[in-house]
Design a protein around this motif. Structure first.
Motif, PDB file in Angstrom:
ATOM      1  N   LEU A 120     -27.411 -31.217 -25.457  1.00  0.00           N
ATOM      2  CA  LEU A 120     -26.057 -31.158 -24.891  1.00  0.00           C
ATOM      3  C   LEU A 120     -25.148 -30.286 -25.739  1.00  0.00           C
ATOM      4  N   SER A 121     -25.221 -30.442 -27.053  1.00  0.00           N
ATOM      5  CA  SER A 121     -24.367 -29.672 -27.952  1.00  0.00           C
ATOM      6  C   SER A 121     -24.641 -28.179 -27.843  1.00  0.00           C
ATOM      7  N   GLU A 122     -25.927 -27.809 -27.883  1.00  0.00           N
ATOM      8  CA  GLU A 122     -26.275 -26.384 -27.851  1.00  0.00           C
ATOM      9  C   GLU A 122     -25.991 -25.743 -26.499  1.00  0.00           C
ATOM     10  N   LEU A 123     -26.275 -26.450 -25.424  1.00  0.00           N
ATOM     11  CA  LEU A 123     -25.955 -25.904 -24.106  1.00  0.00           C
ATOM     12  C   LEU A 123     -24.465 -25.616 -23.995  1.00  0.00           C
ATOM     13  N   ASP A 124     -23.663 -26.525 -24.543  1.00  0.00           N
ATOM     14  CA  ASP A 124     -22.213 -26.336 -24.491  1.00  0.00           C
ATOM     15  C   ASP A 124     -21.776 -25.169 -25.379  1.00  0.00           C
ATOM     16  N   GLU A 125     -22.318 -25.104 -26.575  1.00  0.00           N
ATOM     17  CA  GLU A 125     -21.959 -24.018 -27.500  1.00  0.00           C
ATOM     18  C   GLU A 125     -22.298 -22.646 -26.938  1.00  0.00           C
ATOM     19  N   ARG A 126     -23.368 -22.552 -26.173  1.00  0.00           N
ATOM     20  CA  ARG A 126     -23.826 -21.281 -25.634  1.00  0.00           C
ATOM     21  C   ARG A 126     -23.263 -20.978 -24.248  1.00  0.00           C
ATOM     22  N   GLY A 127     -22.408 -21.853 -23.743  1.00  0.00           N
ATOM     23  CA  GLY A 127     -21.827 -21.646 -22.427  1.00  0.00           C
ATOM     24  C   GLY A 127     -22.754 -21.977 -21.279  1.00  0.00           C
ATOM     25  N   LEU A 128     -23.929 -22.534 -21.579  1.00  0.00           N
ATOM     26  CA  LEU A 128     -24.912 -22.822 -20.536  1.00  0.00           C
ATOM     27  C   LEU A 128     -24.619 -24.112 -19.789  1.00  0.00           C
ATOM     28  N   LEU A 129     -23.804 -24.983 -20.383  1.00  0.00           N
ATOM     29  CA  LEU A 129     -23.522 -26.251 -19.724  1.00  0.00           C
ATOM     30  C   LEU A 129     -22.611 -26.058 -18.509  1.00  0.00           C
ATOM     31  N   ASN A 130     -21.969 -24.904 -18.421  1.00  0.00           N
ATOM     32  CA  ASN A 130     -21.101 -24.637 -17.274  1.00  0.00           C
ATOM     33  C   ASN A 130     -21.875 -24.614 -15.966  1.00  0.00           C
ATOM     34  N   ASP A 131     -23.112 -24.112 -16.000  1.00  0.00           N
ATOM     35  CA  ASP A 131     -23.874 -24.003 -14.759  1.00  0.00           C
ATOM     36  C   ASP A 131     -25.290 -24.566 -14.866  1.00  0.00           C
ATOM     37  N   THR A 132     -25.525 -25.401 -15.875  1.00  0.00           N
ATOM     38  CA  THR A 132     -26.797 -26.113 -15.993  1.00  0.00           C
ATOM     39  C   THR A 132     -26.548 -27.600 -15.833  1.00  0.00           C
ATOM     40  N   LEU A 133     -27.201 -28.205 -14.850  1.00  0.00           N
ATOM     41  CA  LEU A 133     -27.082 -29.639 -14.628  1.00  0.00           C
ATOM     42  C   LEU A 133     -28.142 -30.356 -15.451  1.00  0.00           C
ATOM     43  N   VAL A 134     -27.719 -31.304 -16.270  1.00  0.00           N
ATOM     44  CA  VAL A 134     -28.630 -32.072 -17.123  1.00  0.00           C
ATOM     45  C   VAL A 134     -28.654 -33.513 -16.640  1.00  0.00           C
ATOM     46  N   ILE A 135     -29.852 -34.044 -16.435  1.00  0.00           N
ATOM     47  CA  ILE A 135     -30.020 -35.451 -16.062  1.00  0.00           C
ATOM     48  C   ILE A 135     -30.978 -36.094 -17.044  1.00  0.00           C
ATOM     49  N   ALA A 136     -30.613 -37.243 -17.574  1.00  0.00           N
ATOM     50  CA  ALA A 136     -31.517 -38.040 -18.413  1.00  0.00           C
ATOM     51  C   ALA A 136     -31.613 -39.424 -17.790  1.00  0.00           C
ATOM     52  N   THR A 137     -32.805 -39.793 -17.371  1.00  0.00           N
ATOM     53  CA  THR A 137     -32.969 -41.064 -16.675  1.00  0.00           C
ATOM     54  C   THR A 137     -34.404 -41.550 -16.788  1.00  0.00           C
ATOM     55  N   GLY A 138     -34.584 -42.843 -16.597  1.00  0.00           N
ATOM     56  CA  GLY A 138     -35.908 -43.419 -16.428  1.00  0.00           C
ATOM     57  C   GLY A 138     -36.096 -43.823 -14.980  1.00  0.00           C
ATOM     58  N   GLU A 139     -37.242 -44.397 -14.661  1.00  0.00           N
ATOM     59  CA  GLU A 139     -37.482 -44.848 -13.290  1.00  0.00           C
ATOM     60  C   GLU A 139     -36.830 -46.201 -13.020  1.00  0.00           C
ATOM     61  N   PHE A 140     -36.506 -46.939 -14.082  1.00  0.00           N
ATOM     62  CA  PHE A 140     -35.743 -48.188 -14.005  1.00  0.00           C
ATOM     63  C   PHE A 140     -35.338 -48.567 -15.419  1.00  0.00           C
ATOM     64  N   GLY A 141     -34.614 -49.682 -15.567  1.00  0.00           N
ATOM     65  CA  GLY A 141     -34.243 -50.176 -16.878  1.00  0.00           C
ATOM     66  C   GLY A 141     -35.137 -51.342 -17.280  1.00  0.00           C
ATOM     67  N   ARG A 142     -34.632 -52.184 -18.178  1.00  0.00           N
ATOM     68  CA  ARG A 142     -35.400 -53.351 -18.637  1.00  0.00           C
ATOM     69  C   ARG A 142     -34.584 -54.614 -18.374  1.00  0.00           C
ATOM     70  N   SER A 143     -35.282 -55.716 -18.222  1.00  0.00           N
ATOM     71  CA  SER A 143     -34.627 -56.970 -17.869  1.00  0.00           C
ATOM     72  C   SER A 143     -33.611 -57.366 -18.937  1.00  0.00           C
ATOM     73  N   PRO A 144     -32.383 -57.663 -18.534  1.00  0.00           N
ATOM     74  CA  PRO A 144     -31.379 -58.071 -19.521  1.00  0.00           C
ATOM     75  C   PRO A 144     -31.773 -59.315 -20.301  1.00  0.00           C
ATOM     76  N   ARG A 145     -32.396 -60.251 -19.648  1.00  0.00           N
ATOM     77  CA  ARG A 145     -32.800 -61.480 -20.336  1.00  0.00           C
ATOM     78  C   ARG A 145     -34.159 -61.265 -21.000  1.00  0.00           C
ATOM     79  N   LEU A 146     -34.243 -61.615 -22.260  1.00  0.00           N
ATOM     80  CA  LEU A 146     -35.475 -61.441 -23.027  1.00  0.00           C
ATOM     81  C   LEU A 146     -36.539 -62.459 -22.618  1.00  0.00           C
TER      82      LEU A 146
END
Length: 482
Positions: free
Chosen positions: A363-389
């Motif tokens: 994220l930092s480098e894309l922004d520094e280089r001006g690439l974040l203006n037209d590059t869409l970044v997604i960070a995700t998993g297929e689901f999360g984890r159960s809140p209760r242990l």
């Protein structure tokens, strides 16, 4: 399948729902080339309401950071310090660079980059056979639920009948205008147990739209031989081969070329251009980066993969998918997010430090280089984890310090290409168990990606049976855009 790449909303295997309805009475299989070009002209002149909506066409490229295995949202992105101890876990929250956004203490570097991104804390879907990794990954990558799911959630191996990966759809509708690999997936395949690559192919679009599978560890010496001229083949000789291929193709009937399901003429042309230009080989050469930059990302597979993703986007790649470098249901004490047991130690000591250094530096480098203006970044998993242990939600056994699969509420990070900076979208309840505000389905996230690229999510594609299918049956989340 007739394909005219580069024309959004105007081809037999890629036109908008409005245009499909307009010509539907004529019988889709009866469309001539003249009809196709007429649709093209109409698409350019008829106003499209989507083009006036937030975020339309802001992105030129996409980086998908796919955390296969299902990282624990409550221990990384959405801490709940006031929840009961068997929910909040061991980690303390820390304030990010944005005062109202708190992350877990295991993400200190990303906390300093939260002024560049939005956290969607209300990702959610009902499992309906999607409680295990493979089926959930297929939905996340294609926008469709699989039609054959075993009780365990396992799927069959990849098939030519599969729905295409979103990256394959994107590079078909928005082809690159430079001699560069349009879609790259690295550094390992999507995988649960022995099901490898499901949801990661072009499916019914044909192999010409498959990603370039770069399954090597970028933290080690890379083998780039397939992107270089062989020593016994000169540049001139390769150019002569290309010229001869063009002559052979020119003798083929036009319609035979048009209905080629694998578009091999286009495929070979791209291959020639790639090798002759050297652009791809240079992009993969991480030795060109200063040591301080490589150290910043982290000298590990994930960190160097994120750096490689940035270099590929700079070189002209349209869609890069960086998969978490572990089998989805692997060993959490070694490399996997699947923390049915020993949730906290692996997150604190192994996985989160790598995620933290790689994603924050990207994220930092894309922004520094001006690439974040037209590059869409997604960070995700297929689901999360159960809140209760310690509970079982997917039929798997769970240790007292483990978290099971949880599709009902989790977090995704989005940034760039007009996405709001320093924001959250949606809200989870007091235990991060379900959305309290503005739930977002994974299909809506994919629709948002299409929208950001200037592609109508409801564009029709023809499957192998010549049946029309929408890219995704969902609306984009316009509230994510500034």
């Amino acid at each position: 399948m007739l394909s005219i790449p580069g024309v959004s909303g105007s081809t037999c295997d890629g036109f908008s729902r409005r245009e499909f309805l307009r010509v539907g009475g004529a019988g889709i299989l009866g469309l001539s080339l003249a009809d196709i070009f007429r649709l093209q002209a109409m698409a350019e002149t008829v106003p499209d309401a989507a083009r006036n909506r937030n975020g339309w066409g802001k992105a030129k490229s996409v980086i998908m950071i796919f955390l296969q295995g299902g990282p624990s949202h409550i221990d990384i992105w959405d801490p709940k310090p006031d929840a009961p101890s068997n929910v909040r876990g061991e980690f303390k929250p820390i304030r990010s660079k944005v005062p109202d956004i708190w992350l877990s203490e295991v993400m200190p570097k990303l906390a300093q980059q939260m002024d560049k991104a939005t956290l969607i804390r209300s990702m959610s879907y009902r499992p309906a056979g999607l409680f295990n990794h493979t089926a959930a990954i297929y939905q996340m990558m294609t926008g469709y639920t699989p039609d054959k799911v075993s009780p365990s959630g396992q799927l069959e191996p990849p098939s030519p009948n599969d729905f295409p990966h979103i990256g394959s759809q994107v590079v078909r509708l928005r082809p690159s205008d430079v001699p560069m690999l349009p879609f790259v997936m690295l550094p390992r395949p999507l995988q649960e147990s022995n099901v490898i690559g499901k949801g990661g192919t072009a499916g019914f679009l044909g192999q010409a739209y498959d990603p370039y599978y770069f399954y090597q560890d970028p933290a080690k010496d890379l083998n780039l031989s397939d992107l270089a001229l062989r020593k016994d083949v000169s540049k001139e000789r390769l150019e002569r081969r290309e010229s001869l291929l063009k002559e052979v193709e020119g003798a083929m009937p036009e319609m035979e070329k048009a209905v080629s399901s694998y578009a091999l003429d286009s495929y070979y042309q791209k291959a020639f251009s790639l090798i002759l230009s050297g652009r791809a080989r240079n992009a993969f050469d991480l030795t060109q980066e200063p040591d301080k930059i490589r150290d910043r990302y982290g000298r590990h597979t994930f960190g160097q993969g994120c750096l490689l993703a940035r270099r590929l986007i700079e070189a002209g790649t349209k869609f890069v998918q960086m998969n978490w470098p572990a089998v989805a249901n692997g060993n959490p004490t070694v490399d996997a997010w699947d923390t049915h047991a020993a949730n906290f130690g692996p997150l604190r000591d192994l996985h989160c430090p790598k995620l933290d250094s790689g994603l924050s530096s990207l994220l930092s480098e894309l922004d520094e280089r001006g690439l974040l203006n037209d590059t869409l970044v997604i960070a995700t998993g297929e689901f999360g984890r159960s809140p209760r242990l310690g509970v079982s939600t997917s039929g798997n056994g769970n240790a007292p310090d483990g978290r099971d699969h949880w599709p009902y509420c989790y977090t995704s990070l989005v940034a760039g290409a007009g996405i709001k900076r320093g924001a959250t979208y949606g809200k989870s309840d007091s235990t991060a168990s379900s959305p309290a505000e503005d739930p977002v389905h994974p299909m809506q996230l994919l629709a948002t990606v299409y929208h950001a690229l200037g592609i109508d999510p409801h564009t029709m594609v023809m499957n192998r049976l010549n049946q029309p299918r929408e890219l995704v049956q969902a609306e984009p989340v316009l509230g994510l855009f500034a």
